[in-house]
Write an enzyme that holds these catalytic residues in place. Structure first.
Site, short mmCIF file in Angstrom:
data_model
loop_
_atom_site.label_atom_id
_atom_site.label_comp_id
_atom_site.label_asym_id
_atom_site.label_seq_id
_atom_site.Cartn_x
_atom_site.Cartn_y
_atom_site.Cartn_z
N ASP A 122 61.15 49.05 -20.99
CA ASP A 122 61.85 49.35 -19.75
C ASP A 122 63.07 50.21 -20.09
O ASP A 122 63.68 50.03 -21.14
CB ASP A 122 62.32 48.06 -19.06
CG ASP A 122 61.18 47.28 -18.44
OD1 ASP A 122 60.22 47.89 -17.96
OD2 ASP A 122 61.25 46.03 -18.44
N ASP A 144 56.75 50.41 -13.09
CA ASP A 144 57.29 49.52 -12.07
C ASP A 144 57.59 50.28 -10.78
O ASP A 144 57.42 49.76 -9.68
CB ASP A 144 58.56 48.83 -12.57
CG ASP A 144 58.31 47.95 -13.79
OD1 ASP A 144 57.19 47.43 -13.91
OD2 ASP A 144 59.22 47.83 -14.61
#
Length: 171
Positions: A122, A144
């Site tokens: 991430d 995401d």
């Protein structure tokens, strides 16, 4: 030209596009930009670029550091993707198929990380000092974003598409 394409073509294009964009971004951030060797980069008072490894699912729930736990997450992800793919392939709506394709592509991008890196990379850190619940600290990636965009499209279609009308009469 596009008006003759079946909805599943839009869904497959969205899935492959989301997966390719996610994996290209992760490759660039990890191997070209070398985010691991850099300090966090402030883009805005509420957004930084960082490197964070997520061993679980959203918000690091169900962390899977061990091989068997990671395999369990991958099996669950695979079952969900299979169900969404079946829905996408049967969909008669281009918007639904595109939305499902975005969700599938994002899920496959995160699954690819879990398979190849042992955790999901991430990079975008959304934060605030305000007490606004879980969004006070949220780290995410391009996959995401694709998943979220797909869900938002499904919700929008649910609210604005003509649905079945209730039958008039005594029932």
């Amino acid at each position: 030209m596009f008006d003759r394409l079946p909805p599943r073509a839009f869904g497959l294009a969205a899935a492959f596009g989301a997966l390719a964009l996610d994996q290209a971004h992760k490759f660039w951030m990890l191997h070209v930009f070398d985010m691991a060797g850099r300090a966090p980069i402030r883009l805005a008072p509420f957004l930084d670029v960082v490197l964070s490894w997520n061993y679980g699912v959203s918000y690091s729930l169900f962390p899977a550091h061990e091989g068997w736990a990671r395999a369990g997450l991958l099996v669950a992800q695979g079952a969900i993707v299979a169900g969404l793919a079946a829905w996408m392939l049967k969909s008669e709506s281009r918007l639904t198929a595109t939305a499902l394709g975005l969700i599938i592509g994002g899920a496959l991008g995160n699954a690819a990380d879990r398979l190849t890196r042992g955790a999901v990379a991430d990079f975008f850190y959304l934060h605030t000092s305000l007490p606004v619940g879980p969004l006070a600290n949220y780290v995410f990636n391009v996959a995401d974003v694709a998943i979220t965009a797909g869900v938002v499209l499904l919700v929008i279609e649910g609210f604005f598409s003509p649905g079945e009308r209730p039958r008039e009469g005594n029932g």
